[in-house]
Design an enzyme around this catalytic site. Sequence first.
Site, PDB file in Angstrom:
ATOM      1  N   PRO A  57       0.814  -1.224   0.000  1.00 17.68           N
ATOM      2  CA  PRO A  57       0.000   0.000   0.000  1.00 17.68           C
ATOM      3  C   PRO A  57       0.843   1.268   0.000  1.00 17.68           C
ATOM      4  CG  PRO A  57       0.128  -0.913   2.207  1.00 17.68           C
ATOM      5  CD  PRO A  57       0.866  -1.873   1.320  1.00 17.68           C
ATOM      6  N   ASP A  96      -2.105   2.741   2.513  1.00 18.92           N
ATOM      7  CA  ASP A  96      -1.554   2.904   3.850  1.00 18.92           C
ATOM      8  C   ASP A  96      -1.943   4.305   4.325  1.00 18.92           C
ATOM      9  OD1 ASP A  96      -0.200   2.094   6.034  1.00 18.92           O
ATOM     10  OD2 ASP A  96       1.798   2.184   5.141  1.00 18.92           O
ATOM     11  N   TRP A 543       4.624   0.437   9.920  1.00 21.53           N
ATOM     12  CA  TRP A 543       5.043  -0.779   9.204  1.00 21.53           C
ATOM     13  C   TRP A 543       4.285  -1.994   9.709  1.00 21.53           C
ATOM     14  CZ3 TRP A 543       7.264   0.419   4.964  1.00 21.53           C
ATOM     15  CH2 TRP A 543       8.080   1.563   4.896  1.00 21.53           C
ATOM     16  N   GLN A 574      12.193  -1.049   0.663  1.00 23.59           N
ATOM     17  CA  GLN A 574      11.250  -1.859   1.449  1.00 23.59           C
ATOM     18  C   GLN A 574      11.887  -3.127   2.008  1.00 23.59           C
ATOM     19  OE1 GLN A 574       8.460  -0.687   2.371  1.00 23.59           O
ATOM     20  NE2 GLN A 574       8.467   1.092   1.046  1.00 23.59           N
ATOM     21  N   TRP A 578       8.421  -2.950   4.231  1.00 22.63           N
ATOM     22  CA  TRP A 578       7.285  -3.845   4.087  1.00 22.63           C
ATOM     23  C   TRP A 578       7.677  -5.317   3.968  1.00 22.63           C
ATOM     24  CZ3 TRP A 578       4.067  -5.580  -0.468  1.00 22.63           C
ATOM     25  CH2 TRP A 578       2.783  -5.955  -0.058  1.00 22.63           C
ATOM     26  N   LYS A 613      19.637  11.759  -6.703  1.00 21.07           N
ATOM     27  CA  LYS A 613      18.404  11.406  -6.026  1.00 21.07           C
ATOM     28  C   LYS A 613      17.371  12.510  -6.285  1.00 21.07           C
ATOM     29  CE  LYS A 613      16.515  10.153  -1.729  1.00 21.07           C
ATOM     30  NZ  LYS A 613      16.352  10.182  -0.361  1.00 21.07           N
ATOM     31  N   LYS A 616      12.940  17.276  -3.131  1.00 26.03           N
ATOM     32  CA  LYS A 616      12.290  18.584  -3.230  1.00 26.03           C
ATOM     33  C   LYS A 616      13.326  19.697  -3.252  1.00 26.03           C
ATOM     34  CE  LYS A 616       7.748  17.611  -1.444  1.00 26.03           C
ATOM     35  NZ  LYS A 616       7.162  17.152  -0.197  1.00 26.03           N
TER      36      LYS A 616
END
Length: 1016
Positions: A57, A96, A543, A574, A578, A613, A616
């Site tokens: 999710p 999520d 998590w 992840q 997850w 990377k 912002k």
Amino acid sequence: MTAKFKTDSETNLTVDYRPLELEQEIRRFWERNRIQQKVAEAREKKNKGILGYVEGPPTLNGIPHVGHARGRAMKDLRYRLKTMQGYFIPFWAGWDCQGLPVELEVEKQMGVKNKRELLQRVSEERFVEECKKTIMKYHKQWVELDNKLGVFIDQAKAYWTFHDAYIEKEWQILKRAWDQGLLEEGHYVVAYCPGCQTSLSNAEIGFEDSYQIVEDPSLYFKFKVADSRNEYLLVWTTMPFTLITDTMAAVRPDADYVKVQVGGEVWILVKQRLEPLMKELAIEKFKIVQTLDGKSLEGTRYEFPFKDMVPRQVELEKSSPLVHTVICEDFVDVETATGVVHLSPGNGEEDFFAAMKRGVPIFAPFDDEAKFTVEGGKFCGVFARDTDKMVVEELRNRGLLVEVRPVRHEYPTCWRSHHKIVWLARKEYFLRTDKINARVLEAAEKVEYFFDETKNRFMSFLRERKPWCISRERVWGAPLPVWKCRECGAKTVVSSKKELLEKALEKPSGDFELHKPWVDRVTFKCEKCGGTMFREDFVLDTWHNSGASPYARFSADEYTKYVPVDFLTEGVDQTRGWANSLLLEHVILTGRPEPPYKAFLFQGLVQDAKGRKMSKSLGNVIDPNKLLEKYSADATRFYSLRKCSPIDFINFDPNELGRRTYHVLSTLYHLNRFFLQNAEFDNFDPRKHTLEWARKVKQVKNVESWLLSKLQGMIETYTSKLEKCEFNVALALLEDFVIESLSRLYVPMVRKELWTDEPQTLDRRFAVYATLHHALWTVTLLFNPVTPYLSEALHQNVSRRLDPTLPESVNLENWPKPDAELRNKAVEEDFETLFKCVSLVYAARQSAGLKRRWPLSGLVIVGPKEVCNALRTVSELFVELANVQTVKYATEKTPQHALDEEWATASEGDIQVFLNPHRDEKLLGAGLMRDLARRVQALRKELGYMPTDVLEAVLIAELDDESIRLLEPYVSEMKNLVRSKELLLQVSRGETSVEWHESQLDDKKVSMAISGKKAE
Ligand SMILES: [Zn+2]
Ligand SMILES: [Zn+2]
């Protein structure tokens, strides 16, 4: 051939490949006809197996970025592939919704700086409402992305982690843990973020590159040995603030230590570090006065330097004889620093264990903002890390500082707020996953990871074997279902809302959701002492929410059918997220060493075009919803799967979408268009004119055998590469088949045969159509998991147009299987030889300045017998492609006449070609005609004529008399070539009122004009 080429405009394939329009149209087609639902329903009803799936999710705390688009393309690829193979997949969405990431986003929106302000200025009720609004706002954008990208995930069946039913399932997992003695409360050193004011799980340390280069003081200082005249323990640290909570020093028992005379003092440190350290500290004069093993230092008392500032430390000394003494520990590092470490059990994990096993009290005088409490004495009210400087100054004042200098090193920061993490002992709740580590590892070993690198990373993370801190001191999350008695401390774990209501002594009025603050208002009566039980004021690690999904999102029946799920893919970040929490919770739930997923592909992350990377602060984040307004979804999907291995970090450059990627998809489109125009004219019926039929009427030539054989091999390798998640390798093969085998080789070899509409050759044309149809149709299906829009468009506008009995959507087609009957290794090898020799001819032509278009009289191939024999089987094609009139073969000797007459030559390995460069008038005329024809073709295209349009007239002017004379014999051939009824060759432009176009022919200038009706 008048009527042959006029049908063109009736096809639904526009002249140009315009993916944005095409995709919009297909999207409408899918929606109007409920294709996504129909495909799912069809497979649910009839399938050859079920492959479970649970959506990883996305957290609804922000808009998706382009990395998510890549991940979603991979998920959808798998779904479409397996669906076409006949499997049913519950490809249902999931979101999520809770946890720190969402809270921080909402805090930011509300202008709240920390939790205290949140609780004071905004109520928990309002905060929860805002969190829900926020997730719904972002949810829209995620669904929009799925729609644009053409991801066939079922949004209506999505799960939401904040729903009561979901939370209840999470509680059941915790109840299982409680029953197995795996859910514990305890003081524990946790990584704590002072910004977010909550602990972080081990999985979150190092999450999303949160290690940053920071500057800290590197500090050598001394502890005076108690009751000694001038002996000191020499210690090193980069976290001076931990001196405030220091309670012990440790040495390595089996290492050699020395007492060294330095000036008027004696320092104690590990022997192997003496020389390098003295050098580092620029101390030239020193003398060893005693060597002793670490063990003999055990029990040495030292003077805690800040007793006057931290009175609590005096009390601690009284409470345990080990406080402020040297202990022995094997974890002490003697390779660096001094081999003497000071221990702060309140601020370090190893220190904590060392204290726990000796019964030494844990001193952790910190509040929720990691500021010292009253127990911190003079340091009270100061943020832990801000006391670093004060501590250094105090050491200096007391003559205990040896040296301090700044050091830049990697230090973990919070992955959300980027605050420096501090380690603090706090009261938390833990899943003691360390106790079941063997089972977890066994379960993880059973999973397919496709690539060793990612598997190794995951396994070594799991081997760290740390307990999982699941409690968070926050608001918007699934509440920890533990109630504790105020009187006797007894605890109970609740596993459903029903149970909660039954047990409740007090509860909120009316219906309420399983969230703070409502759930906090429920109290129980303690069964042991009759006291009141209150909920432990924690929410769960986010998590833990997503990790419960295989159990929490399905009904009991579905869970049995779909779990373990077949295949999952998420970003490599992840590994600690997850993938880990799914595994741990499943092992807890089942009590068995079984993974909840059979395969897990960890994807590399997406970076910008320069390999940075996306962030912002750099302003280089790509919003995929905006990207897809400008660029094709098919291209984006194809590009992000084709560019590199899925486990590699991809440098995503939107400019590249318009280049090679567009070219590949556009070529496939135009091949279909070319096929359809011709096939429709001849009333080709794929149901009647099958490959089998073509074989029966003996119209299949070896060029078809070659193409079909290559196709079978490609289907096989392509499929197996997709299954192994080598998407980039698979797509390179598919691309090569389209660009090389079909577009560059096969179509040019048969194009001429399609130019005529002679009834005598109709069967041969049908054989070519049957071949093209089979190849293009197969390729369209193979492309579908990657470029679903284009494949659907071709299915509708080409395949179904020719055969309306085909399924309503390309997704209802079966995945192509290689046909062994069509494999022909020998023909493939002959053609390999052919292409190799043709390129040698081209090389020879280039070396002699002879254009490929110019016919030449002959060539000689010198090479081994097999090569010559192979070429003989395809001699007709060889002559045509080499554009010569005759080919001779010589197995051994170089032909003397070729050498004498200075023929052009080229060679590779044991093959050599000799090309007669001499051209007589006939050859010159033919070459000139080809040159001109090519220019007319280009002009036709430029003026918007279809390749199939027949022109009224072509005029070529400003030719010299010599050229006209050379061209005369070729007028009728050229008319055919440029598809014109008339062809006029003139010296000057004359009076004709036509539009002239100039063209350069080598060093001469010619003028051309064409006339005729366009099909559109
Ligand atoms: Zn933080
Ligand atoms: Zn009690």
